[in-house]
Scaffold this active site. Structure first.
Site, PDB file in Angstrom:
ATOM      1  N   GLN A 129       2.751  10.183   1.684  1.00  0.00           N
ATOM      2  CA  GLN A 129       4.055   9.531   1.835  1.00  0.00           C
ATOM      3  C   GLN A 129       5.032   9.916   0.721  1.00  0.00           C
ATOM      4  O   GLN A 129       6.247   9.747   0.875  1.00  0.00           O
ATOM      5  CB  GLN A 129       3.895   8.007   1.850  1.00  0.00           C
ATOM      6  CG  GLN A 129       3.179   7.480   3.087  1.00  0.00           C
ATOM      7  CD  GLN A 129       3.086   5.984   3.083  1.00  0.00           C
ATOM      8  OE1 GLN A 129       2.165   5.422   2.481  1.00  0.00           O
ATOM      9  NE2 GLN A 129       4.026   5.319   3.717  1.00  0.00           N
ATOM     10  N   HIS A 166      -3.252   7.326   6.857  1.00  0.00           N
ATOM     11  CA  HIS A 166      -2.226   8.247   6.348  1.00  0.00           C
ATOM     12  C   HIS A 166      -2.871   9.548   5.846  1.00  0.00           C
ATOM     13  O   HIS A 166      -2.308  10.629   6.003  1.00  0.00           O
ATOM     14  CB  HIS A 166      -1.440   7.622   5.185  1.00  0.00           C
ATOM     15  CG  HIS A 166      -0.231   6.819   5.592  1.00  0.00           C
ATOM     16  ND1 HIS A 166       0.833   7.361   6.279  1.00  0.00           N
ATOM     17  CD2 HIS A 166       0.075   5.514   5.398  1.00  0.00           C
ATOM     18  CE1 HIS A 166       1.750   6.425   6.486  1.00  0.00           C
ATOM     19  NE2 HIS A 166       1.323   5.294   5.964  1.00  0.00           N
ATOM     20  N   CYS A 190       5.539   0.193   7.986  1.00  0.00           N
ATOM     21  CA  CYS A 190       5.194   1.380   7.199  1.00  0.00           C
ATOM     22  C   CYS A 190       6.419   1.796   6.389  1.00  0.00           C
ATOM     23  O   CYS A 190       7.535   1.818   6.916  1.00  0.00           O
ATOM     24  CB  CYS A 190       4.784   2.522   8.138  1.00  0.00           C
ATOM     25  SG  CYS A 190       4.255   4.002   7.245  1.00  0.00           S
ATOM     26  N   LEU A 191       6.175   2.124   5.128  1.00  0.00           N
ATOM     27  CA  LEU A 191       7.309   2.495   4.271  1.00  0.00           C
ATOM     28  C   LEU A 191       7.926   3.823   4.702  1.00  0.00           C
ATOM     29  O   LEU A 191       9.042   4.152   4.324  1.00  0.00           O
ATOM     30  CB  LEU A 191       6.855   2.548   2.810  1.00  0.00           C
ATOM     31  CG  LEU A 191       6.430   1.185   2.247  1.00  0.00           C
ATOM     32  CD1 LEU A 191       5.892   1.318   0.843  1.00  0.00           C
ATOM     33  CD2 LEU A 191       7.564   0.173   2.300  1.00  0.00           C
ATOM     34  N   GLY A 201       0.855  -1.188   0.000  1.00  0.00           N
ATOM     35  CA  GLY A 201       0.000   0.000   0.000  1.00  0.00           C
ATOM     36  C   GLY A 201       0.884   1.228   0.000  1.00  0.00           C
ATOM     37  O   GLY A 201       2.071   1.146   0.342  1.00  0.00           O
ATOM     38  N   HIS A 236      -4.898   1.255   7.109  1.00  0.00           N
ATOM     39  CA  HIS A 236      -3.581   1.853   7.331  1.00  0.00           C
ATOM     40  C   HIS A 236      -3.374   3.023   6.361  1.00  0.00           C
ATOM     41  O   HIS A 236      -2.882   4.081   6.747  1.00  0.00           O
ATOM     42  CB  HIS A 236      -2.497   0.770   7.125  1.00  0.00           C
ATOM     43  CG  HIS A 236      -1.089   1.255   7.235  1.00  0.00           C
ATOM     44  ND1 HIS A 236      -0.242   0.887   8.257  1.00  0.00           N
ATOM     45  CD2 HIS A 236      -0.367   2.080   6.439  1.00  0.00           C
ATOM     46  CE1 HIS A 236       0.941   1.470   8.081  1.00  0.00           C
ATOM     47  NE2 HIS A 236       0.901   2.199   6.984  1.00  0.00           N
ATOM     48  N   GLU A 237      -3.824   2.828   5.097  1.00  0.00           N
ATOM     49  CA  GLU A 237      -3.622   3.883   4.089  1.00  0.00           C
ATOM     50  C   GLU A 237      -4.547   5.062   4.315  1.00  0.00           C
ATOM     51  O   GLU A 237      -4.132   6.219   4.204  1.00  0.00           O
ATOM     52  CB  GLU A 237      -3.837   3.321   2.670  1.00  0.00           C
ATOM     53  CG  GLU A 237      -2.914   2.177   2.272  1.00  0.00           C
ATOM     54  CD  GLU A 237      -1.454   2.434   2.583  1.00  0.00           C
ATOM     55  OE1 GLU A 237      -0.753   1.453   2.867  1.00  0.00           O
ATOM     56  OE2 GLU A 237      -1.019   3.607   2.596  1.00  0.00           O
TER      57      GLU A 237
HETATM   58  O1  K2U Z   1       1.487   2.683   4.019  1.00  0.00           O
HETATM   59  C1  K2U Z   1       2.530   2.060   3.955  1.00  0.00           C
HETATM   60  O2  K2U Z   1       3.573   2.436   4.489  1.00  0.00           O
HETATM   61  C2  K2U Z   1       2.536   0.762   3.229  1.00  0.00           C
HETATM   62  C3  K2U Z   1       2.561  -0.399   4.161  1.00  0.00           C
HETATM   63  C4  K2U Z   1       1.132  -0.882   4.180  1.00  0.00           C
HETATM   64  C5  K2U Z   1       0.787  -1.880   5.230  1.00  0.00           C
HETATM   65  C6  K2U Z   1       1.322  -1.831   6.490  1.00  0.00           C
HETATM   66  C7  K2U Z   1       0.934  -2.768   7.439  1.00  0.00           C
HETATM   67  C8  K2U Z   1       0.017  -3.753   7.137  1.00  0.00           C
HETATM   68  C9  K2U Z   1      -0.519  -3.791   5.881  1.00  0.00           C
HETATM   69  C10 K2U Z   1      -0.148  -2.846   4.936  1.00  0.00           C
HETATM   70  C11 K2U Z   1       3.667  -1.258   3.580  1.00  0.00           C
HETATM   71  O3  K2U Z   1       3.166  -2.111   2.637  1.00  0.00           O
HETATM   72  S1  K2U Z   1       4.663  -2.024   4.791  1.00  0.00           S
HETATM   73  C12 K2U Z   1       5.282  -3.412   4.073  1.00  0.00           C
HETATM   74  C13 K2U Z   1       4.406  -4.608   4.271  1.00  0.00           C
HETATM   75  C14 K2U Z   1       4.411  -5.567   3.316  1.00  0.00           C
HETATM   76  C15 K2U Z   1       3.640  -6.710   3.491  1.00  0.00           C
HETATM   77  C16 K2U Z   1       2.848  -6.881   4.635  1.00  0.00           C
HETATM   78  C17 K2U Z   1       2.831  -5.884   5.583  1.00  0.00           C
HETATM   79  C18 K2U Z   1       3.635  -4.747   5.420  1.00  0.00           C
HETATM   80 ZN    ZN Z   2       2.321   3.464   6.190  1.00  0.00          ZN
END
Ligand code: K2U
Ligand code: ZN
Length: 173
Positions: A51, A141, A95-96, A46, A137-138
């Site tokens: 971001q 943000h 979170c990225l 996501g 989560h998105e």
């Molecule tokens: O918003 C973001 O930073 C993207 C996150 C989204 C996310 C975080 C936690 C749980 C689900 C989605 C990134 O994708 S973090 C990397 C990731 C990859 C696979 C599973 C969980 C997190």
């Molecule tokens: Zn995030």
């Protein structure tokens, strides 16, 4: 397609309540496509516009995790949660914008979301499992909320200090 730079916490742009998208322009469609490519490359499942420094209400997600499965990218303008289940799920989130930090977050396990797609058509879908966690989560943000905001203050401060150190090191590199 341009890979976008992902902002690292702490950053004031990650705490803003983002502005609704008035009309879906070609520039916003290009941003959405760039966000998907940036997300896939990270890798992530996501990514929200703040971001990458754009405080508009736009998110992209693709929570297909099994290799070999067809990608299933979603581009959502002005997403909103219409209904959330009472039942809740705990997921270890990352979170990225807060690299290499993970913590358990509890959220409703099923949500119904309404949004405008890239053609400006209204869509509505109910998500469960990892998709539900990710879309919440998105959308967080877009309201300036990070997953660490759900943690105890001490744990949140520890993570924030680690990110400040990481940013100092990156600035020096
Ligand atoms: O918003 C973001 O930073 C993207 C996150 C989204 C996310 C975080 C936690 C749980 C689900 C989605 C990134 O994708 S973090 C990397 C990731 C990859 C696979 C599973 C969980 C997190
Ligand atoms: Zn995030």
């Amino acid at each position: 397609m341009t890979l976008r730079t992902i902002l690292i916490h702490p950053d004031p742009r990650l705490k803003k309540v983002c502005d609704p998208v008035a009309d879906i322009t070609d520039e916003l469609r290009v941003l959405a496509d760039d966000m998907l490519e940036t997300m896939y490359k990270a890798p992530g499942i996501g990514l929200a516009a703040p971001q990458v420094g754009v405080t508009s209400r736009l998110i992209v997600l693709d929570c297909v995790k099994e290799d070999g499965e067809e990608p299933h990218p979603h581009i959502m303008f002005n997403p909103e949660v219409l209904q959330a289940s009472d039942e809740r799920n705990v997921y270890e989130e990352g979170c990225l914008s807060i690299p290499d930090q993970y913590a358990e977050v509890e959220r409703p396990s099923e949500v119904t979301v309404r949004w405008l797609d890239r053609d400006g058509h209204e869509r509505q879908q109910t998500f469960d499992g990892l998709w539900a966690t990710c879309v919440q989560h998105e959308i967080d943000h877009l309201n300036g909320v990070l997953f660490i905001d759900y943690l105890k203050p001490l744990k949140r401060q520890m993570i924030t200090r680690k990110m400040q150190k990481l940013k100092r090191e990156r600035a020096r590199a």
